[in-house]
Design a protein around this motif. Structure first.
Motif, PDB file in Angstrom:
ATOM      1  N   SER A 137       0.839  -1.195   0.000  1.00 21.62           N
ATOM      2  CA  SER A 137       0.000   0.000   0.000  1.00 21.62           C
ATOM      3  C   SER A 137       0.877   1.249   0.000  1.00 21.62           C
ATOM      4  O   SER A 137       2.017   1.239   0.484  1.00 21.62           O
ATOM      5  N   ALA A 138       0.330   2.327  -0.538  1.00 21.86           N
ATOM      6  CA  ALA A 138       1.062   3.595  -0.566  1.00 21.86           C
ATOM      7  C   ALA A 138       1.358   4.075   0.852  1.00 21.86           C
ATOM      8  O   ALA A 138       2.424   4.644   1.122  1.00 21.86           O
ATOM      9  N   GLU A 139       0.414   3.827   1.772  1.00 22.03           N
ATOM     10  CA  GLU A 139       0.589   4.280   3.160  1.00 22.03           C
ATOM     11  C   GLU A 139       1.749   3.559   3.844  1.00 22.03           C
ATOM     12  O   GLU A 139       2.532   4.173   4.578  1.00 22.03           O
ATOM     13  N   ALA A 140       1.851   2.252   3.609  1.00 15.35           N
ATOM     14  CA  ALA A 140       2.959   1.501   4.200  1.00 15.35           C
ATOM     15  C   ALA A 140       4.291   1.985   3.639  1.00 15.35           C
ATOM     16  O   ALA A 140       5.256   2.200   4.382  1.00 15.35           O
ATOM     17  N   LYS A 141       4.347   2.170   2.323  1.00 15.31           N
ATOM     18  CA  LYS A 141       5.582   2.646   1.689  1.00 15.31           C
ATOM     19  C   LYS A 141       5.997   3.997   2.245  1.00 15.31           C
ATOM     20  O   LYS A 141       7.171   4.248   2.518  1.00 15.31           O
ATOM     21  N   GLU A 142       5.022   4.877   2.412  1.00 14.27           N
ATOM     22  CA  GLU A 142       5.300   6.238   2.858  1.00 14.27           C
ATOM     23  C   GLU A 142       5.903   6.270   4.257  1.00 14.27           C
ATOM     24  O   GLU A 142       6.747   7.115   4.572  1.00 14.27           O
ATOM     25  N   SER A 143       5.474   5.330   5.110  1.00 16.98           N
ATOM     26  CA  SER A 143       5.950   5.333   6.496  1.00 16.98           C
ATOM     27  C   SER A 143       7.199   4.482   6.699  1.00 16.98           C
ATOM     28  O   SER A 143       7.744   4.422   7.798  1.00 16.98           O
ATOM     29  N   MET A 144       7.665   3.839   5.632  1.00 15.93           N
ATOM     30  CA  MET A 144       8.673   2.793   5.768  1.00 15.93           C
ATOM     31  C   MET A 144      10.044   3.302   6.214  1.00 15.93           C
ATOM     32  O   MET A 144      10.702   2.696   7.045  1.00 15.93           O
ATOM     33  N   GLY A 145      10.488   4.399   5.663  1.00 17.74           N
ATOM     34  CA  GLY A 145      11.809   4.905   6.022  1.00 17.74           C
ATOM     35  C   GLY A 145      12.916   4.029   5.458  1.00 17.74           C
ATOM     36  O   GLY A 145      12.709   3.216   4.558  1.00 17.74           O
ATOM     37  N   ALA A 146      14.124   4.179   6.012  1.00 19.27           N
ATOM     38  CA  ALA A 146      15.275   3.403   5.546  1.00 19.27           C
ATOM     39  C   ALA A 146      15.081   1.932   5.900  1.00 19.27           C
ATOM     40  O   ALA A 146      14.660   1.597   7.006  1.00 19.27           O
ATOM     41  N   ILE A 147      15.402   1.059   4.950  1.00 24.52           N
ATOM     42  CA  ILE A 147      15.215  -0.382   5.148  1.00 24.52           C
ATOM     43  C   ILE A 147      16.554  -1.041   5.444  1.00 24.52           C
ATOM     44  O   ILE A 147      17.559  -0.760   4.792  1.00 24.52           O
ATOM     45  N   ASN A 148      16.569  -1.893   6.442  1.00 27.42           N
ATOM     46  CA  ASN A 148      17.772  -2.637   6.787  1.00 27.42           C
ATOM     47  C   ASN A 148      18.277  -3.382   5.547  1.00 27.42           C
ATOM     48  O   ASN A 148      17.546  -4.180   4.961  1.00 27.42           O
ATOM     49  N   PRO A 149      19.526  -3.135   5.130  1.00 30.11           N
ATOM     50  CA  PRO A 149      19.994  -3.642   3.834  1.00 30.11           C
ATOM     51  C   PRO A 149      20.500  -5.085   3.829  1.00 30.11           C
ATOM     52  O   PRO A 149      20.925  -5.580   2.784  1.00 30.11           O
ATOM     53  N   ARG A 150      20.439  -5.768   4.955  1.00 33.50           N
ATOM     54  CA  ARG A 150      21.031  -7.111   4.992  1.00 33.50           C
ATOM     55  C   ARG A 150      20.301  -8.114   4.105  1.00 33.50           C
ATOM     56  O   ARG A 150      20.894  -9.081   3.632  1.00 33.50           O
ATOM     57  N   ILE A 257       6.978 -15.919  13.782  1.00 33.92           N
ATOM     58  CA  ILE A 257       5.991 -15.425  12.825  1.00 33.92           C
ATOM     59  C   ILE A 257       6.648 -15.278  11.461  1.00 33.92           C
ATOM     60  O   ILE A 257       7.804 -14.866  11.352  1.00 33.92           O
ATOM     61  N   GLN A 258       5.914 -15.641  10.431  1.00 33.66           N
ATOM     62  CA  GLN A 258       6.395 -15.511   9.058  1.00 33.66           C
ATOM     63  C   GLN A 258       5.995 -14.138   8.535  1.00 33.66           C
ATOM     64  O   GLN A 258       4.845 -13.718   8.673  1.00 33.66           O
ATOM     65  N   CYS A 259       6.958 -13.422   7.940  1.00 36.14           N
ATOM     66  CA  CYS A 259       6.681 -12.053   7.504  1.00 36.14           C
ATOM     67  C   CYS A 259       7.717 -11.620   6.474  1.00 36.14           C
ATOM     68  O   CYS A 259       8.597 -12.392   6.103  1.00 36.14           O
ATOM     69  N   ARG A 260       7.611 -10.376   6.030  1.00 37.02           N
ATOM     70  CA  ARG A 260       8.621  -9.812   5.139  1.00 37.02           C
ATOM     71  C   ARG A 260       9.765  -9.231   5.967  1.00 37.02           C
ATOM     72  O   ARG A 260       9.565  -8.722   7.070  1.00 37.02           O
ATOM     73  N   TRP A 261      10.947  -9.290   5.381  1.00 42.09           N
ATOM     74  CA  TRP A 261      12.145  -8.843   6.089  1.00 42.09           C
ATOM     75  C   TRP A 261      12.032  -7.402   6.566  1.00 42.09           C
ATOM     76  O   TRP A 261      12.400  -7.082   7.696  1.00 42.09           O
ATOM     77  N   TYR A 262      11.525  -6.505   5.726  1.00 46.33           N
ATOM     78  CA  TYR A 262      11.519  -5.099   6.124  1.00 46.33           C
ATOM     79  C   TYR A 262      10.725  -4.895   7.411  1.00 46.33           C
ATOM     80  O   TYR A 262      11.086  -4.065   8.259  1.00 46.33           O
ATOM     81  N   ALA A 263       9.635  -5.661   7.579  1.00 43.83           N
ATOM     82  CA  ALA A 263       8.798  -5.509   8.768  1.00 43.83           C
ATOM     83  C   ALA A 263       9.518  -6.031  10.011  1.00 43.83           C
ATOM     84  O   ALA A 263       9.536  -5.382  11.067  1.00 43.83           O
ATOM     85  N   TRP A 264      10.116  -7.215   9.886  1.00 44.02           N
ATOM     86  CA  TRP A 264      10.833  -7.804  11.022  1.00 44.02           C
ATOM     87  C   TRP A 264      12.001  -6.911  11.434  1.00 44.02           C
ATOM     88  O   TRP A 264      12.199  -6.629  12.628  1.00 44.02           O
ATOM     89  N   ALA A 265      12.768  -6.448  10.455  1.00 41.52           N
ATOM     90  CA  ALA A 265      13.946  -5.628  10.759  1.00 41.52           C
ATOM     91  C   ALA A 265      13.559  -4.251  11.288  1.00 41.52           C
ATOM     92  O   ALA A 265      14.309  -3.650  12.067  1.00 41.52           O
ATOM     93  N   ALA A 266      12.389  -3.745  10.888  1.00 39.94           N
ATOM     94  CA  ALA A 266      11.931  -2.457  11.411  1.00 39.94           C
ATOM     95  C   ALA A 266      11.650  -2.553  12.904  1.00 39.94           C
ATOM     96  O   ALA A 266      11.942  -1.627  13.666  1.00 39.94           O
ATOM     97  N   GLU A 267      11.095  -3.684  13.334  1.00 40.67           N
ATOM     98  CA  GLU A 267      10.771  -3.862  14.748  1.00 40.67           C
ATOM     99  C   GLU A 267      11.953  -4.398  15.553  1.00 40.67           C
ATOM    100  O   GLU A 267      12.060  -4.151  16.748  1.00 40.67           O
ATOM    101  N   TYR A 268      12.826  -5.139  14.883  1.00 38.56           N
ATOM    102  CA  TYR A 268      13.995  -5.714  15.556  1.00 38.56           C
ATOM    103  C   TYR A 268      15.253  -5.392  14.743  1.00 38.56           C
ATOM    104  O   TYR A 268      15.826  -6.272  14.095  1.00 38.56           O
ATOM    105  N   PRO A 269      15.698  -4.135  14.755  1.00 38.31           N
ATOM    106  CA  PRO A 269      16.841  -3.747  13.914  1.00 38.31           C
ATOM    107  C   PRO A 269      18.134  -4.486  14.245  1.00 38.31           C
ATOM    108  O   PRO A 269      19.002  -4.625  13.381  1.00 38.31           O
ATOM    109  N   ALA A 270      18.265  -4.974  15.472  1.00 39.39           N
ATOM    110  CA  ALA A 270      19.485  -5.695  15.859  1.00 39.39           C
ATOM    111  C   ALA A 270      19.351  -7.198  15.675  1.00 39.39           C
ATOM    112  O   ALA A 270      20.210  -7.965  16.126  1.00 39.39           O
TER     113      ALA A 270
END
Length: 279
Positions: A137-150, A257-270
């Motif tokens: 969604s456009a809303e999710a993209k807009e709020s996403m910010g920098a994505i963990n590049p790993r 939980i199964q999910c997309r990387w950007y979501a997991w890394a956004a909540e658990y950057p380390a």
């Protein structure tokens, strides 16, 4: 019935409603949040997950934070839809208790559990049928910010939580069926992946005080694609032994939980990221 064979469902693998399933299109795709006697469920198609928690009431979809769905509780507390952790409001710092579950296909789940019950409250009014989104969604993209590049942002992972450690298991290149054996802190776990249904789940590897080593077995039937090396027992994706010396045993689910990387890394950057050991 109204559920097609390839319908995506959230299935309970343990607990009170063990064997039951919620069809996503019929119930949760439109409202994104269900508060029910079966549990509390959050659907985030952008983040690629469905979260299942112990039943509670008064929650509603609120918006996005770093591309991850936010849910608001009845007291105004804001919760991460992915982690179930409150990040703002009266209950900040508290977390919801996950229910053992996974997303799979209805026909496959019904094959494993012929007695399975589909969530059957569909009346066309309370729960509006909606097709599952195929794009962010456009809303999710807009709020996403920098994505963990790993990893690639849309990479499919199983995120595992044990104590204060988290780890992501990349799934896209794992093949038809795969098992990742790993140790987190003092816990030995097995991550099961079954590509035909795009389903992953994690379990503890100890059964009756005996630590087992699991593998994906190419010659095992689709109903039980995994095997332990100690006894040769065959295990289902739901962590049940169905053939061999340990028949009837169940593996203990690991919070995951199964999910997309950007979501997991956004909540658990380390978060740690699993890599296959060198053979």
């Amino acid at each position: 019935g109204f559920i097609t064979p390839n319908e995506r469902v959230l299935a309970w693998v343990r607990g009170q409603h063990n064997g039951g399933a919620i069809p996503l299109r019929q119930f949760i795709a439109a409202p994104r949040v269900i508060n029910d006697t079966y549990g509390l469920f959050f659907y985030d198609p952008d983040g690629g997950y469905v979260s299942a928690f112990n039943k509670d009431y008064g929650y509603e979809f609120y918006g996005w934070r770093r591309g991850v769905m936010v849910v608001r509780g009845k007291d105004g507390t804001l919760w991460s839809g992915l982690t179930g952790i409150a990040f703002d409001g009266p209950r900040k710092g508290q977390r919801l208790e996950r229910l053992p579950s996974m997303v799979t296909d209805w026909s496959y789940w019904l094959m494993l559990h012929p007695e399975s019950t589909a969530y059957n409250l569909f009346d066309g009014k309370k729960y509006r049928l909606a097709e599952l989104p195929t794009e962010l969604s456009a809303e999710a993209k807009e709020s996403m910010g920098a994505i963990n590049p790993r990893l690639d942002a849309s990479a499919n992972v199983l995120g595992v939580e044990i104590g204060d450690r988290t780890k992501a298991y990349p799934l896209d290149a794992a093949g038809e069926r795969a098992c990742f054996m790993d140790d987190i802190t003092d816990q030995s776990i097995a991550v099961f992946w079954y590509k035909p249904t795009r389903s992953a789940i994690a379990y503890h590897t100890t059964v009756n005080d005996r630590k087992l080593r699991f593998c994906a077995d190419d010659v095992s039937p689709e109903t039980a694609p995994f095997k332990d090396q100690e006894t040769g027992t065959r295990w289902t994706l739901a962590g049940r032994a169905v053939d061999g010396p340990l028949k009837g045993q169940e593996l203990q689910w690991v919070r995951s939980i199964q999910c997309r990387w950007y979501a997991w890394a956004a909540e658990y950057p380390a978060t740690e990221v699993y890599t296959q050991p060198l053979k």
